[in-house]
Every structure is written in structure tokens, then in C-alpha cells.
Write an enzyme that holds these catalytic residues in place. Structure first.
Site, PDB file in Angstrom:
ATOM      1  CG  ASP A 242      -1.897   1.244   1.414  1.00 37.87           C
ATOM      2  OD1 ASP A 242      -2.793   1.054   0.395  1.00 37.87           O
ATOM      3  OD2 ASP A 242      -1.693   2.074   2.212  1.00 37.87           O
ATOM      4  CD  GLU A 305      -2.348   2.676  -3.478  1.00 38.47           C
ATOM      5  OE1 GLU A 305      -3.295   3.335  -3.840  1.00 38.47           O
ATOM      6  OE2 GLU A 305      -1.720   2.852  -2.376  1.00 38.47           O
TER       7      GLU A 305
HETATM    8  C1  NOJ Z   1      -4.195   3.143  -0.932  1.00 43.24           C
HETATM    9  C2  NOJ Z   1      -5.713   2.145  -0.535  1.00 43.24           C
HETATM   10  O1  NOJ Z   1      -5.911   1.697  -1.695  1.00 43.24           O
HETATM   11  C3  NOJ Z   1      -6.636   3.109  -0.086  1.00 43.24           C
HETATM   12  O2  NOJ Z   1      -7.766   2.450   0.102  1.00 43.24           O
HETATM   13  C4  NOJ Z   1      -6.250   3.646   1.317  1.00 43.24           C
HETATM   14  O3  NOJ Z   1      -7.520   4.546   1.817  1.00 43.24           O
HETATM   15  C5  NOJ Z   1      -5.184   4.337   1.261  1.00 43.24           C
HETATM   16  N1  NOJ Z   1      -4.046   3.601   0.698  1.00 43.24           N
HETATM   17  C6  NOJ Z   1      -4.413   4.476   2.970  1.00 43.24           C
HETATM   18  O4  NOJ Z   1      -3.861   3.304   3.146  1.00 43.24           O
END
Ligand code: NOJ
Ligand code: CA
Length: 581
Positions: A242, A305
Site C-alpha cells: 500500500d 501501489e
Molecule cells: C491506498 C488504499 O488503496 C486506500 O484504500 C487507502 O485508503 C490508502 N491507501 C491508505 O492506506
């Protein structure tokens, strides 16, 4: 899926190395990532994740097994046969760790357990074993950047300025009564919160309940790498990491340049170019370190991500020697603003030009984005458009990520009133931003009550379209989106050209996106008509090298027809795939 694509002697060697203990009690290190890729390429094989189709599961919304209205791990296990039958190779499950659920799991208060609302560690072990039994790999979501404010580390850290864990998070003095600098949170307002007890501010890129860890502290790095090991030891096949671009911040805390846009609802009321707290060079060094941890566990994968501003920025996430992330997410595809052949073609060409031989991902939907079905629907050809998107995702060279429900044409179901909103950002920024509830609604299993997701009251409502767009109904309909996905996945799996063939764009028609995929043994022609009129693709006999093509799959007609003449006709919004025998 045949996951034994590594040559047998190498598989045996890797397995042996993994179990041989070193003096420090750790398993011996496997060859590094670069070498693994080189070995696989030299042997003419690929690593499992290079050809895999991933499927993202938002566990709260997939299947509720105990009637509390919230999906759970046993619910996922119950549906593994469905996933196997669909034909996906790997699932990525978004966070199910213990959490106060402010950000629905992305605020973790214990990295080594399962939130009771999702089940137990035993349930997870069973899910993993059952998935592996069906040749389905399992990726966890690992949140490295921040914890919950209820994590014991943060509770300690905030307890006093001298607590040993104080420096595990980012604490600073304010400027008089104001935050230490002008950084703003992704979810609105300042990225700093004052803690009255110790009179200092802590930094959080996301919600204030998600304090950022201080990755400049080696103790934090060690602790977080240990959390990764905990799950690798349990047998998970990798992580979706993430928010990795957020790991580091400028230690001098320079103000970010302010952009002219006014941001309604934000307390700072400005947008900014976050050059000082996003995508810092240190992020790359850190991720290279994490890959070394994974190297102890052969065959695991790191998906990141990553939201870099440019494609060149994305390239950096692979590392200088392919020693960073194996699969940084390519989200540029999700930014294609309209359903337009020219726009998709140029996005694909840009990806290939910049990323070259680095394997890319393809994704159009996830739990943070309005579903692609809704984004591109024209009100008249919605299902045809969904089939074209599916064809593109599953036939371009790279690793596709499907989002649960995409395969049945689920659409967004946004809250109608602010009172209904569950996602805090949607409440805060209503109605400009309605939050992310709309793309997270329950999986539609049947046309029964609550779409067959729960026997209780679902945590989010199902849309009226669940009546027609659900697994049960679509399984019976040969022309459904679901059956199209299944056929497409089957074709992909059996086609060497779709799995690993060279890519070549065909023509520059404003309405048709067409391309070839080919290996020595097979040529595949993909033709996508993104318009409501009939179109034709001229068949360049030189490009086909005299080979004859047969229609292997079409979104509007029966396959089997052998292509004659110099062109391929495409019906309005038709997706077709032709292959050499
Ligand atoms: C990215 C995640 O996909 C999202 O859903 C989340 O709110 C943020 N990161 C914070 O962890
Ligand atoms: Ca439940």
C-alpha cells in the site's frame, strides 16, 4: 495454472536453498530477483506472476458466511471454486488485520492477526491451503507507510516525548498554533494533528487515525520487515504494498509548492505539488531492501501501489537492475478519460515505449476508483463496452488485475444521501466527492435478497442492477459478461501468443483498436470496435506472413469462421479475437 514454469533443476535448487539453514538460523538466500528473471528467460520460461491473472477481493464485500452483513475469510474460502472455475490464477485480498476500520482495514492495529469480524488466523490458514489446492496464489495487502493510531506502537509513541517509540512516528513542534508546515492530507485538511498531551504534532498523509511511520528509524524498518516475514512464513505468495510512494518525507519539512486550484471542503483550501512528501528517492532504496527479504522466499511477488506522475517515474519502481518491485501498478490506464480507440492505443504505446521489457500490469478498476463499467457506460451498450474492456485487459502483453464483480458487470452504487456514507472522505467532502462506498458494494451472487451476499443486513446496499447482473443469472446465459470472461480466460491460458507473444499495433483507425500478438508458433489478432457503427480492419497479408486466421472468440457472434479476403468486419462494439490454428 501451471505454476511450475521454472526449469525443474532450478525449482529443486531453489527449494533446497530455501530450507537449508544458515548459521544465523535463517533459511539460505535464494538467487536474487534479477537472476531469477534471467534464468527463467534463458530457459524460455516465465515466472508465475508474469502470466498470471490477478483478482482483487475486498473482503468486507465478497461473501458473508455468518450473517453479520460483513464479508469474511470463510466467505472467500466458500467461493474458491467459483474463482477457480472463472479461471484466475491469484487473489489479492485487501487488509483483514485487526483494525478500528476507520479506513476499512487500511488502519492496522496488529499486523500479526486477523480482525475477528473477518475470522481467525486458522481461517486464514485454511483459506490459503484451499486456494493453493486449487492452484490459486494468495497475496496479502501490506500497509507499510502508516499504522492505526490504536496500534500499541503509536499508543506508546504518543505517551511522552521521551518514550522509546517516540521516534517511530513523525513528531514535530508546530509554528505557534499552526502545523509544522503546509502539507495536506490525501483525505483533506492538514497532514498534521496536534496531540495535546505532549504539545507536538504528528504527521499523517491519510486520515488522522493513520499516523505515518518514521522509515528513517532502522527499528521501524526492522519491525515492518518482520511483519512481512510473519506472513511469508505462513506461505503467502507475496504482497500488494500500500501507498509505497509515501514512505519518506523531507527531514527539513520544506513547504510544498502551492498550486492555484482551490480545493472545496479542504481546511487548507489549496492543492499542492507534494514534491517534499511523495516519491522521494529513499523510497526506492527501501523497496530494494524489501525485495531482499522476499528473496529468502522463492517465487513470491511484490506488487506496489504506485501513483508516479509520469511513466518514467513508474519505470523507476522496477529498480536499476529489476531489483525493486516486480509489478508496480500501472494506473495510467485508469486515467484514460473516455472510451476511445485513439486514447487507449496511445496509452498502450506509451507504456511499451517507456517500460520496454519490464512486465506491466493492466488495471481498470479497484476499491478506490469508480468502476470502469460506470466510467465508460454510454447507457445503451454498457455490457458490450464491458466486454471490450475485458478483452483489452486480458489480451494486452502484461499482467491483468481484475476487481471483484468486474466479471459480471457490476456498476457503482454511490450513496444517495450523506447520511448513508460510510467512507469518511465521502462524508467530509459531500457532495463533491461521495467517497468510495459506490465501488465497494457487495458481490452480486444471485438475484435473491441482498444479491445472495448475506443472510443479514449488508454493510452497503446492492444496486437494482443486481437483479440482472449476478453470478447465478449470468452463469445460465451464454451471452453474459461472466461467460465471456470465462471464455476469454480459457483462451488466454491456452494461447502462447496471448501469454507471451510480441505485441504490434495495427493501424491508426480512430474507432478501432487492433493489434497482433505473436510467437513463432502462433499469431493472434485482436480487433476492438469502440464505436456504434460497423467497422473493418484491413488485413495486412505481410504482417500475417500468409497465415490463415480463424475467429476464436467474439463478443457478438459464434466463433469458428475462417477469415477470407482482405479485411475483418467488426459489428458495432464488437470485440473479436482471431488466431492461427
Ligand atoms: C491506498 C488504499 O488503496 C486506500 O484504500 C487507502 O485508503 C490508502 N491507501 C491508505 O492506506
Ligand atoms: Ca461476516
Amino acid at each position: 495454472m501451471d505454476d511450475a514454469r521454472m526449469p525443474l533443476p532450478f525449482v529443486l535448487l531453489a527449494a533446497l536453498l530455501a530450507v537449508l539453514p544458515l548459521g544465523n538460523g535463517k533459511p539460505a538466500r535464494s538467487p536474487n530477483a534479477e537472476m531469477r528473471v534471467a534464468q527463467a528467460q534463458a530457459a524460455g520460461t516465465t515466472l508465475w506472476w508474469q502470466n498470471a491473472v490477478f483478482y482483487e477481493i475486498y473482503p468486507r464485500s465478497f461473501k458473508d458466511s455468518n450473517g453479520d452483513g460483513i464479508g469474511d475469510l470463510n466467505g472467500i474460502t466458500e467461493k474458491l471454486d467459483y474463482l477457480h472455475d472463472l479461471g484466475v490464477d491469484a487473489i489479492w485480498i485487501t487488509p483483514f488485520y485487526p483494525s478500528p476500520q476507520v479506513d476499512f482495514g487500511y488502519d492496522i492495529s496488529d499486523y500479526e492477526n486477523v480482525d475477528p469480524q473477518f475470522g481467525t488466523l486458522g481461517d486464514f490458514d485454511r483459506l490459503l491451503a484451499e486456494a493453493h489446492r486449487r492452484d490459486i496464489k494468495v497475496l496479502m495487502d501490506m500497509v507499510l507507510n502508516h499504522t492505526s493510531d490504536k496500534h500499541p506502537w503509536f499508543i506508546e509513541s504518543r505517551s511522552s516525548r521521551t518514550n522509546p517509540k517516540r521516534d517511530w512516528y513523525i513528531w514535530r513542534d508546530g509554528k505557534d498554533a499552526r502545523p509544522p508546515n503546509n502539507w495536506i492530507s490525501e483525505f483533506g485538511g492538514p497532514a498534521w494533528t496536534l496531540d495535546p498531551k505532549t504539545g507536538q504534532w504528528y504527521y499523517h498523509f491519510f486520515y488522522s487515525q493513520q499516523p505515518d511511520l518514521n522509515w528513517r528509524n532502522p527499528a521501524v524498518e526492522k519491525a515492518m520487515f518482520d511483519q512481512c516475514r510473519f506472513w511469508l512464513e505462513r506461505g503467502v505468495d507475496g504482497f500488494r504494498l500500500d501507498a509505497v510512494a509515501n514512505l519518506f518525507e523531507d527531514p527539513q519539512l520544506h513547504d510544498n509548492p502551492v498550486l492555484p486550484e482551490f480545493v472545496a471542503g479542504s481546511t487548507t483550501e489549496h492543492a499542492e505539488n507534494n514534491v517534499y512528501n511523495y516519491d522521494l528517492p529513499e523510497v526506492h532504496t527501501e523497496l530494494q531492501g524489501l525485495l531482499k527479504v522476499e528473496d529468502f522466499y522463492p517465487g513470491r511477488v511484490l506488487v506496489g501501489e504506485t501513483w508516479p506522475k509520469t511513466m518514467d517515474g513508474l519505470l523507476k519502481y522496477y529498480g536499476p537492475d529489476k531489483n525493486e518491485l516486480q509489478l508496480p501498478f500501472n494506473f495510467f490506464f485508469t486515467k484514460v478519460p473516455k472510451f476511445d480507440a485513439v486514447a487507449f492505443r496511445s496509452e498502450v504505446e506509451m507504456t511499451r515505449k517507456v517500460l520496454d521489457d519490464h512486465p506491466t500490469t493492466w488495471v481498470v478498476s479497484n476499491h478506490d476508483l469508480v468502476r470502469a463499467y460506470t466510467r465508460y457506460a454510454d447507457g445503451k451498450h454498457n455490457d458490450q463496452i464491458a466486454k471490450i474492456l475485458a478483452t483489452m485487459l486480458l489480451t494486452l502483453p502484461g499482467t491483468p488485475f481484475l476487481y471483484y464483480g468486474e466479471e459480471i458487470g457490476m456498476q457503482n452504487n454511490d450513496p444517495k444521501t450523506v447520511e448513508e456514507v460510510r467512507d469518511p472522505v465521502g462524508r467530509r467532502e459531500w457532495p463533491v466527492n461521495k467517497g468510495r462506498d459506490g465501488e465497494r458494494t457487495p458481490m452480486q451472487w444471485s438475484s435473491g435478497p441482498n444479491a445472495g451476499f448475506t443472510s443479514g443486513k449488508p454493510w452497503l446496499g446492492v444496486p437494482p442492477s443486481a437483479e440482472t447482473h449476478n453470478v447465478e443469472a449470468e452463469s445460465r446465459d451464454p451471452s453474459s459478461i461472466l461467460n465471456y470472461y470465462k471464455a476469454l480466460l480459457r483462451l488466454r491460458r491456452q494461447s502462447p501468443a496471448l501469454l507471451s507473444g510480441q505485441y504490434e499495433t495495427l493501424g491508426d483507425d480512430p474507432h478501432v483498436f487492433a493489434y497482433l500478438r505473436r510467437t513463432e508458433s502462433q499469431t493472434v489478432l485482436v480487433g476492438l470496435n469502440l464505436s456504434a457503427e460497423k467497422q473493418t480492419i484491413p488485413l495486412d497479408k505481410t504482417a500475417l506472413e500468409g497465415r490463415q486466421l480463424k475467429l476464436a472468440l467474439s463478443s457478438v457472434r459464434c466463433p469458428g469462421q475462417v477469415l477470407q479476403g482482405n479485411e475483418l468486419e467488426l459489428a458495432p462494439f464488437e470485440a473479436s479475437i482471431c488466431t492461427t490454428p
